[in-house]
Design an enzyme around this catalytic site. Sequence first.
Site, PDB file in Angstrom:
ATOM      1  N   MET A  30       1.205  -1.368   0.069  1.00  0.00           N
ATOM      2  CA  MET A  30      -0.274   0.132   0.444  1.00  0.00           C
ATOM      3  C   MET A  30       0.949   1.129   0.365  1.00  0.00           C
ATOM      4  O   MET A  30       0.869   2.114   0.353  1.00  0.00           O
ATOM      5  CB  MET A  30      -0.747   0.203   1.588  1.00  0.00           C
ATOM      6  CG  MET A  30      -1.817  -1.540   0.853  1.00  0.00           C
ATOM      7  SD  MET A  30      -3.328  -1.242   2.177  1.00  0.00           S
ATOM      8  CE  MET A  30      -2.875  -0.671   3.823  1.00  0.00           C
ATOM      9  N   LEU A  33       6.649   2.842   1.480  1.00  0.00           N
ATOM     10  CA  LEU A  33       8.303   2.142   2.069  1.00  0.00           C
ATOM     11  C   LEU A  33       8.588   1.947   2.852  1.00  0.00           C
ATOM     12  O   LEU A  33       9.266   3.141   2.612  1.00  0.00           O
ATOM     13  CB  LEU A  33       8.280   1.425   0.403  1.00  0.00           C
ATOM     14  CG  LEU A  33       7.467   1.647  -0.823  1.00  0.00           C
ATOM     15  CD1 LEU A  33       7.872   1.171  -2.274  1.00  0.00           C
ATOM     16  CD2 LEU A  33       6.700  -0.047  -0.785  1.00  0.00           C
ATOM     17  N   HIS A  34       9.203   1.286   3.564  1.00  0.00           N
ATOM     18  CA  HIS A  34      10.197   1.295   4.475  1.00  0.00           C
ATOM     19  C   HIS A  34      11.259   0.063   3.721  1.00  0.00           C
ATOM     20  O   HIS A  34      10.956  -1.198   3.263  1.00  0.00           O
ATOM     21  CB  HIS A  34       9.101   0.932   5.518  1.00  0.00           C
ATOM     22  CG  HIS A  34       8.224  -0.160   5.528  1.00  0.00           C
ATOM     23  ND1 HIS A  34       8.546  -1.492   5.827  1.00  0.00           N
ATOM     24  CD2 HIS A  34       7.068   0.605   5.939  1.00  0.00           C
ATOM     25  CE1 HIS A  34       7.397  -2.152   6.064  1.00  0.00           C
ATOM     26  NE2 HIS A  34       6.584  -1.177   6.023  1.00  0.00           N
ATOM     27  N   HIS A  37       9.508  -3.851   3.301  1.00  0.00           N
ATOM     28  CA  HIS A  37       8.793  -3.886   2.092  1.00  0.00           C
ATOM     29  C   HIS A  37      10.301  -4.079   0.932  1.00  0.00           C
ATOM     30  O   HIS A  37      10.032  -4.804   0.561  1.00  0.00           O
ATOM     31  CB  HIS A  37       8.683  -2.308   1.657  1.00  0.00           C
ATOM     32  CG  HIS A  37       7.236  -2.051   1.873  1.00  0.00           C
ATOM     33  ND1 HIS A  37       6.588  -0.824   2.228  1.00  0.00           N
ATOM     34  CD2 HIS A  37       5.786  -2.357   1.750  1.00  0.00           C
ATOM     35  CE1 HIS A  37       5.477  -1.037   2.614  1.00  0.00           C
ATOM     36  NE2 HIS A  37       5.188  -1.999   2.307  1.00  0.00           N
ATOM     37  N   LYS A 149       5.165  -9.667   9.470  1.00  0.00           N
ATOM     38  CA  LYS A 149       4.431  -8.926  10.502  1.00  0.00           C
ATOM     39  C   LYS A 149       2.658  -8.986  10.294  1.00  0.00           C
ATOM     40  O   LYS A 149       1.881  -9.145  11.521  1.00  0.00           O
ATOM     41  CB  LYS A 149       4.387  -7.446  10.492  1.00  0.00           C
ATOM     42  CG  LYS A 149       3.699  -6.436  11.785  1.00  0.00           C
ATOM     43  CD  LYS A 149       4.451  -4.839  11.269  1.00  0.00           C
ATOM     44  CE  LYS A 149       3.784  -4.562   9.492  1.00  0.00           C
ATOM     45  NZ  LYS A 149       2.312  -3.951  10.294  1.00  0.00           N
ATOM     46  N   ASP A 150       2.486  -9.206   9.525  1.00  0.00           N
ATOM     47  CA  ASP A 150       0.972  -8.984   8.757  1.00  0.00           C
ATOM     48  C   ASP A 150       0.809 -11.160   9.254  1.00  0.00           C
ATOM     49  O   ASP A 150       0.756 -11.259   8.133  1.00  0.00           O
ATOM     50  CB  ASP A 150       0.688  -8.806   7.566  1.00  0.00           C
ATOM     51  CG  ASP A 150       0.462  -7.033   8.074  1.00  0.00           C
ATOM     52  OD1 ASP A 150       0.167  -6.160   8.743  1.00  0.00           O
ATOM     53  OD2 ASP A 150       1.661  -6.782   6.891  1.00  0.00           O
ATOM     54  N   GLN A 153      -3.032 -12.015   7.698  1.00  0.00           N
ATOM     55  CA  GLN A 153      -2.993 -11.951   5.731  1.00  0.00           C
ATOM     56  C   GLN A 153      -2.399 -12.870   5.267  1.00  0.00           C
ATOM     57  O   GLN A 153      -2.558 -13.115   5.471  1.00  0.00           O
ATOM     58  CB  GLN A 153      -2.621 -10.454   6.013  1.00  0.00           C
ATOM     59  CG  GLN A 153      -2.271 -10.154   4.471  1.00  0.00           C
ATOM     60  CD  GLN A 153      -1.801  -8.607   4.549  1.00  0.00           C
ATOM     61  OE1 GLN A 153      -2.533  -7.835   3.913  1.00  0.00           O
ATOM     62  NE2 GLN A 153      -0.326  -8.338   4.119  1.00  0.00           N
ATOM     63  N   VAL A 176      10.810  -7.265   9.318  1.00  0.00           N
ATOM     64  CA  VAL A 176      11.662  -6.276  10.412  1.00  0.00           C
ATOM     65  C   VAL A 176      12.276  -4.927  10.941  1.00  0.00           C
ATOM     66  O   VAL A 176      11.130  -4.753  10.936  1.00  0.00           O
ATOM     67  CB  VAL A 176      12.393  -5.576   8.443  1.00  0.00           C
ATOM     68  CG1 VAL A 176      12.760  -5.080   8.784  1.00  0.00           C
ATOM     69  CG2 VAL A 176      12.561  -6.618   7.204  1.00  0.00           C
ATOM     70  N   SER A 186       4.423   1.213   7.686  1.00  0.00           N
ATOM     71  CA  SER A 186       4.284   2.298   6.995  1.00  0.00           C
ATOM     72  C   SER A 186       3.733   3.193   8.209  1.00  0.00           C
ATOM     73  O   SER A 186       3.263   4.763   8.317  1.00  0.00           O
ATOM     74  CB  SER A 186       3.226   2.118   5.890  1.00  0.00           C
ATOM     75  OG  SER A 186       3.392   1.981   4.728  1.00  0.00           O
TER      76      SER A 186
HETATM   77  O1  PAF Z   1      -0.116  -5.448   3.422  1.00  0.00           O
HETATM   78  C1  PAF Z   1      -0.506  -4.764   2.634  1.00  0.00           C
HETATM   79  O2  PAF Z   1       0.042  -3.749   2.581  1.00  0.00           O
HETATM   80  C2  PAF Z   1      -1.685  -5.093   1.950  1.00  0.00           C
HETATM   81  O3  PAF Z   1      -3.159  -5.036   3.074  1.00  0.00           O
HETATM   82  C3  PAF Z   1      -1.800  -5.623   1.008  1.00  0.00           C
HETATM   83  C4  PAF Z   1      -1.293  -6.831   0.989  1.00  0.00           C
HETATM   84  C5  PAF Z   1      -0.732  -5.007  -0.065  1.00  0.00           C
HETATM   85  C6  PAF Z   1      -3.382  -5.725   0.607  1.00  0.00           C
HETATM   86  O4  PAF Z   1      -4.167  -4.128   0.189  1.00  0.00           O
END
Ligand code: PAF
Length: 286
Positions: A30, A33-34, A37, A149-150, A153, A176, A186
């Site tokens: 999204m 960036l850090h 990413h 971290k997620d 997800q 990280v 972010s």
């Molecule tokens: O982890 C993220 O930044 C978001 O949830 C993703 C996977 C890009 C979906 O929008």
Amino acid sequence: MKNISSISEMRQTSLAWKREGKRIGFVPTMGFLHGGHLALIRKAREIADVVAVSIFVNPTQFGPGEDYERYPRDLERDTRLCEEAGVDAIFCPRVEDMYPEGWSVHVDEARLSAGLCGRSRPGHFSGVLTVVAKLFNIVLPDTAVFGEKDAQQARLVRQLVVDLNLPVRIRVLATVREPDGLAMSSRNARLSPGDRKRAAVLYGALCRAQAAVRGGERRSSAIRENMRTFILSAMAPVDIEYIEIVDAETLVPVDVIENATLIAMAAMIGGARLIDNVTVAPGGAR
Ligand code: PAF
């Protein structure tokens, strides 16, 4: 580096790469960036021939009153960072192209998304899975790289590709962290200097939990209580949204730690919602 906003141009680019026999690595983001990413991008470069990064603040994964409008954005900086990182294409679609008037199909998951962040953010994972499925269908990656971290997800995306037979390999990379342990995010950009310092306590609590498991503690309630006390004594007032101890695979809460287990938390600090987690296994933290 190509800078693509059109869905059909992204797909044509990927199809051309495929015709040339190139393996496509993909990092969905999204933006803003850090270092986390950039680690995902480095991994994608390592395992693929070409790398695409999507930069799209996905409105469908934000609930009413959440921070969609305030989510940090800096496309110029993101573009430069991707270029420096050797990315081959960034894909920055417009909201109205991803969700045109009349769109009505979305991806729902009922089991893994029920707890943790799914409980406090109803609809969030439906938004995530829907956009990830769409992005996979547009970018056509061989491998997509996500961050630990997620953790919920990442687990859901692994289930998505299995259940919908999507031909994409999922790689999940370790979180990280900043030098003081705070997980890179972010949303950290929104912390005041004082809150930024306090935020490191979250990882401190997770480290204490890891140490307790290493020391033989197996009772989830004791570990949770210890974490809560540690956080509140170090930084009250703080709004701890949840501290949960769940099976790393099923995400079902466990009372006694026996197998690979995820210790996950979410807290609001200075208006920023931060999440973090560690995985532990009996006999030693991972
Ligand atoms: O982890 C993220 O930044 C978001 O949830 C993703 C996977 C890009 C979906 O929008």
